[in-house]
Design an enzyme around this catalytic site. Structure first.
Site, PDB file in Angstrom:
ATOM      1  N   GLY A   1       0.823  -1.202   0.000  1.00  0.00           N
ATOM      2  CA  GLY A   1       0.000   0.000   0.000  1.00  0.00           C
ATOM      3  C   GLY A   1       0.853   1.244   0.000  1.00  0.00           C
ATOM      4  O   GLY A   1       1.606   1.495  -0.940  1.00  0.00           O
ATOM      5  N   GLU A   2       0.703   2.047   1.055  1.00  0.00           N
ATOM      6  CA  GLU A   2       1.403   3.319   1.181  1.00  0.00           C
ATOM      7  C   GLU A   2       1.064   4.253   0.016  1.00  0.00           C
ATOM      8  O   GLU A   2       1.947   4.843  -0.611  1.00  0.00           O
ATOM      9  CB  GLU A   2       2.914   3.116   1.286  1.00  0.00           C
ATOM     10  CG  GLU A   2       3.340   2.376   2.538  1.00  0.00           C
ATOM     11  CD  GLU A   2       4.853   2.286   2.669  1.00  0.00           C
ATOM     12  OE1 GLU A   2       5.520   1.955   1.671  1.00  0.00           O
ATOM     13  OE2 GLU A   2       5.347   2.555   3.766  1.00  0.00           O
ATOM     14  N   HIS A   3      -0.220   4.395  -0.239  1.00  0.00           N
ATOM     15  CA  HIS A   3      -0.677   5.335  -1.247  1.00  0.00           C
ATOM     16  C   HIS A   3      -2.162   5.623  -1.016  1.00  0.00           C
ATOM     17  O   HIS A   3      -2.813   4.980  -0.194  1.00  0.00           O
ATOM     18  CB  HIS A   3      -0.455   4.795  -2.673  1.00  0.00           C
ATOM     19  CG  HIS A   3      -1.183   3.522  -2.964  1.00  0.00           C
ATOM     20  ND1 HIS A   3      -0.553   2.303  -2.996  1.00  0.00           N
ATOM     21  CD2 HIS A   3      -2.493   3.271  -3.225  1.00  0.00           C
ATOM     22  CE1 HIS A   3      -1.429   1.363  -3.281  1.00  0.00           C
ATOM     23  NE2 HIS A   3      -2.613   1.930  -3.410  1.00  0.00           N
ATOM     24  N   ALA A   4      -2.663   6.597  -1.741  1.00  0.00           N
ATOM     25  CA  ALA A   4      -4.086   6.918  -1.752  1.00  0.00           C
ATOM     26  C   ALA A   4      -4.537   6.987  -3.210  1.00  0.00           C
ATOM     27  O   ALA A   4      -3.712   6.963  -4.130  1.00  0.00           O
ATOM     28  CB  ALA A   4      -4.352   8.235  -1.031  1.00  0.00           C
ATOM     29  N   GLY A  58      -3.761   4.402   2.540  1.00  0.00           N
ATOM     30  CA  GLY A  58      -3.841   3.040   3.039  1.00  0.00           C
ATOM     31  C   GLY A  58      -2.487   2.359   3.114  1.00  0.00           C
ATOM     32  O   GLY A  58      -1.649   2.521   2.215  1.00  0.00           O
TER      33      GLY A  58
END
Length: 306
Positions: free
Chosen positions: A221-224, A269
């Protein structure tokens, strides 16, 4: 007669820089070289060395025994514990100097425990916490808690964990709109999770993908997304999920196919702590679009706070 300054230097300390903010303190046996830029209300404890190409923000604390080498950038409110070690050359040789030193960035509010080692060129995200003695070899996401050698993420600071067992999740959408109970059926022959598309999800899914075989130390993840909704279901095993809407953060543990996590657009997220047998199903409201991703946390915060 020298002009009075707005910062303090101990009689046995050396501060050659004149770019020092008001209220800062340089204590005994510390040495700040002339090119360094020091913010306001910085506390530089005994036996600290600060090189030239260094920028230190406001309200930073450097405990005893810390060396801050060329290329280091410390944001505001950073804490660096005693004897923490920063490096700036991945292949050092005596009397051989690189054309430029790797830039290491520690973002606002991050804390670095005593004796930690930070390899050159990494970025430590805002409000992250590096445990004592940890060896940081790669970038650290915002709020992440990192321990060990090599450093691995074991949790997230300032992120309340929500109980997410099927028994504790209510059908009231006002209780927590992110978590949804899904109908599962089971008997002696096994279990069944039916999903009607459309119908079972809070949006119409156009794509589904599965994440599995993730080593427990890795983070996904580590993105929107700008426009895409996502709905996460751990169809096997367990996964810890961080959701951040720019104002609040929460952690959910998905450990049953009877639970689904809805992530609307503009939700940052992160998924981590995968069990060895975890299979995470992700339903998306839009086809894959690279331009829909927001991968920089500062950009995400700017969009949510506009």
């Amino acid at each position: 007669m020298t002009e009075p300054t707005e910062y303090f230097v101990h009689p046995q300390g050396i501060c050659e820089s004149t770019d020092v903010g008001p209220g800062s303190r340089v204590w005994a046996f510390s040495h700040v070289l002339p090119g360094a830029k020091i913010g306001s209300d910085v506390n530089i404890n005994d036996h600290v060395f600060v090189e030239n190409d260094v920028v230190i923000g406001d309200r930073v604390t450097l405990k005893s025994g810390v060396q801050v080498w060329d290329g280091l950038r410390l944001g505001d409110d950073v804490f660096v514990g005693p004897n923490a070690t920063f490096t700036n050359d991945p292949f050092p040789r005596s009397k051989q100097y690189p054309e430029s030193f790797a830039q290491t960035v520690v973002e606002d509010g991050a804390s670095i425990g005593g004796g930690a080692v930070i390899l050159p060129g990494v970025r430590i995200g805002r409000r992250a916490m590096i445990g004592a003695g940890a060896v940081v070899t790669k970038d650290v996401p915002p709020y992440a808690i990192v321990v060990g050698n090599p450093g691995r993420i074991v949790g997230y600071a300032e992120t309340p964990q929500q109980r997410t067992t099927v028994e504790t999740v209510t059908a009231d959408p006002e209780a927590d709109a992110r978590i949804h109970r899904l109908k599962t059926f089971g008997d002696a022959r096994g279990d069944l999770l039916p999903l009607d598309l459309p119908g079972s999800l809070p949006f119409t899914a156009q794509r589904v993908f599965f994440v599995y075989g993730v080593p427990s130390k890795e983070v996904r993840g580590e993105h929107a997304h700008r426009r895409c909704h996502q709905f996460l279901v751990a169809v096997h095993g367990s996964v810890s999920c961080i959701v951040d809407d720019g104002a609040t953060r929460a952690e959910y543990v998905l450990d049953s196919p009877g639970l689904g996590l809805h992530m609307p657009p503009l939700t940052w997220g992160t998924q981590y702590n995968y069990s060895p047998d975890a299979v995470l199903a992700v339903f998306a409201s839009r086809p894959y679009e690279d331009a829909d991703y927001i991968r920089d946390y500062d950009e995400f915060r700017a969009l949510t706070q506009a």
